[in-house]
Enzyme design. Structure first.
Site, PDB file in Angstrom:
ATOM      1  N   PHE A 143      13.286  -7.121  -8.673  1.00 43.33           N
ATOM      2  CA  PHE A 143      13.079  -6.333  -7.463  1.00 43.33           C
ATOM      3  C   PHE A 143      12.681  -4.907  -7.830  1.00 43.33           C
ATOM      4  CE2 PHE A 143      14.631  -3.261  -4.427  1.00 43.33           C
ATOM      5  CZ  PHE A 143      14.284  -3.775  -3.201  1.00 43.33           C
TER       6      PHE A 143
ATOM      7  N   ARG B 120      -1.248   9.506  -3.950  1.00 43.19           N
ATOM      8  CA  ARG B 120      -2.345   8.591  -3.621  1.00 43.19           C
ATOM      9  C   ARG B 120      -2.826   8.754  -2.186  1.00 43.19           C
ATOM     10  NH1 ARG B 120       0.184   3.556  -3.687  1.00 43.19           N
ATOM     11  NH2 ARG B 120      -1.755   2.759  -2.863  1.00 43.19           N
TER      12      ARG B 120
ATOM     13  N   TYR C   4      12.779  16.835   0.331  1.00 46.39           N
ATOM     14  CA  TYR C   4      12.098  15.983   1.300  1.00 46.39           C
ATOM     15  C   TYR C   4      12.013  14.539   0.783  1.00 46.39           C
ATOM     16  CZ  TYR C   4       8.435  13.753   3.994  1.00 46.39           C
ATOM     17  OH  TYR C   4       7.733  12.853   4.753  1.00 46.39           O
TER      18      TYR C   4
ATOM     19  N   ARG D  64      -0.936  15.936   7.872  1.00 48.64           N
ATOM     20  CA  ARG D  64       0.411  15.855   7.317  1.00 48.64           C
ATOM     21  C   ARG D  64       0.340  16.369   5.893  1.00 48.64           C
ATOM     22  NH1 ARG D  64       1.424  10.096   7.160  1.00 48.64           N
ATOM     23  NH2 ARG D  64       3.621  10.522   6.928  1.00 48.64           N
TER      24      ARG D  64
END
Length: 413
Positions: free
Chosen positions: A285, A212, A168, A225
């Site tokens: 980044f 979290r 997932y 969910r």
């Protein structure tokens, strides 16, 4: 900006906060003039100021491609996240989402707040996508198609095993890691990283979010969910929502610790990936997000507050991390400091203590082997005196107010 209490406790974080605030204000003045690109970059900032900050450091052509990849996949994620959409409506949209990216007329009202604005005005994203170079379009096409199919699969499938969990996370985040690596390679700035490393870079970010966001996800209306794998939480409680109840606090923390330990398995891959980067903007980044991820995992570990509210790095430290992260030595130093924080929190009676400590020691060894830990300035684990710093902090706060007024005056003239 950070709360007054946090600033008073950590006055040396005020300058990075102020610097970041001014950089954000300057960036807002430099939004593109074309309506579709202006929309895309303004939405990017609404979704994530941190993501916008690091994207805007990239060269223009690459920056545009990364911005559109993010917004296309954010729109896809909005469809997946909206639990009010019937499954028989949602699944076909996810599977066919790539077609909508090419359609300047398509929009689909769903989601809330910024997500709803994005979906209602998705034609701006489609218009911008069609202006990208073909090599960038092909990467976004491939990732969108694969992610849509993967999300559709898990609409009708529970996350039962750890393998399911990894699959997932691959579909909703790992593919983003692959896409970014391919965009960076398409630009000519980097070699193409192995898929396994790109996947790990994104999985650690996704897993720290899932950890979290436990309380937000479990309380989702109209339907919860659930992304924590049953193979893990089933050892501790009968139902995933049971972790939030006070009477299950001990088991909840043990379950949380196992989830964090699982996320830490991706850290050494992350360090390997970043050590091979050549372009300074691309390095920053990735590095800023990866440091924030291990920082949030360190804060979450053994912390019952994950089941009570939000646990994340305070804004001042986050600003300092962004300001200080320039080289791989900075990365190793930050990872080492956060791994020390993690190690200090491990309870030898925790069911996974041995495994957790083994992973942490592997991370610390990787950081030590670089050879520069003794030369970096530690700013993560330092304890700052509060009383002697209050006056300085107050003066700095006054400076912030003055600068803010000056900036406002300049913008009005």
């Amino acid at each position: 900006m950070g709360s007054l209490g946090a600033i008073l406790k950590h006055p040396n974080e005020l300058y990075p906060l102020l610097k970041l605030k001014l950089e954000a204000r300057n960036a807002e003045k430099q939004l593109p003039q074309q309506p579709h690109w202006r929309f895309c970059y303004s939405m990017l900032r609404k979704f994530s100021k941190t993501f916008a900050f690091v994207i805007e450091q990239l060269p223009t052509e690459l920056r545009d491609a990364v911005c559109i990849l993010y917004l296309v996949l954010r729109a896809l994620d909005t469809v997946e996240d909206d639990t009010s959409i019937p499954v028989d409506v949602k699944v076909p949209i996810l599977k066919a989402f790539l077609q909508h990216v090419f359609d300047k007329e398509w929009h689909f009202s769903c989601g809330t707040k910024e997500c709803k604005v994005l979906m209602d005005q998705f034609h701006h994203v489609s218009t911008a996508f069609l202006e990208l170079g073909k090599r960038y379009q092909e990467v976004i096409e491939d990732i969108t198609k694969r992610m849509g199919a993967g999300m559709a699969k898990f609409i009708c499938k529970e996350v039962e095993t750890v393998d399911d969990y990894n699959e997932y996370c691959h579909y909703v985040s790992g593919l983003i890691g692959l896409g970014l690596s391919k965009l960076f390679h398409a630009s000519g700035a980097e070699d193409l990283a192995p898929d396994s490393l790109s996947n790990s870079m994104a999985l650690i970010l996704q897993k720290q979010d899932i950890i979290r966001d436990y309380l937000e996800d479990i309380n989702e209306i109209p339907k919860s969910r659930m992304f924590w794998p049953h193979q893990i939480w089933g050892k501790y409680v009968n139902k995933l929502e049971d972790l939030k109840y006070e009477e299950n606090s001990v088991k909840a923390v043990q379950c949380l610790n196992e989830m964090v330990t699982d996320a830490l398995t991706h850290v050494e891959d992350s360090l390997t990936y970043m050590s091979a980067l050549r372009d300074p903007a691309i390095f920053r980044f990735w590095a800023i997000f990866q440091i924030m991820a291990i920082g949030n995992l360190a804060l979450s570990y053994n912390n019952i507050e994950v089941f009570r509210g939000e646990v994340k790095i305070r804004p001042g430290l986050a600003a300092k991390l962004r300001d200080h992260t320039r080289t791989m030595a900075d990365v190793y130093g930050a990872f080492y400091d956060f791994s020390c924080m993690l190690k200090s929190k491990v309870d030898k009676n925790d069911p996974n203590a041995t495994k957790t400590l083994s992973i942490i020691e592997g991370i610390q060894k990787a950081c030590r082997d670089y050879g520069l830990l003794n030369k970096r300035k530690s700013y993560i684990l330092t304890t700052e005196p509060t009383n002697s710093s209050v006056l300085v902090a107050l003066l700095l706060i006054a400076l912030v107010i003055v600068v803010a007024h000056l900036c406002a005056s300049q913008s009005s003239n």
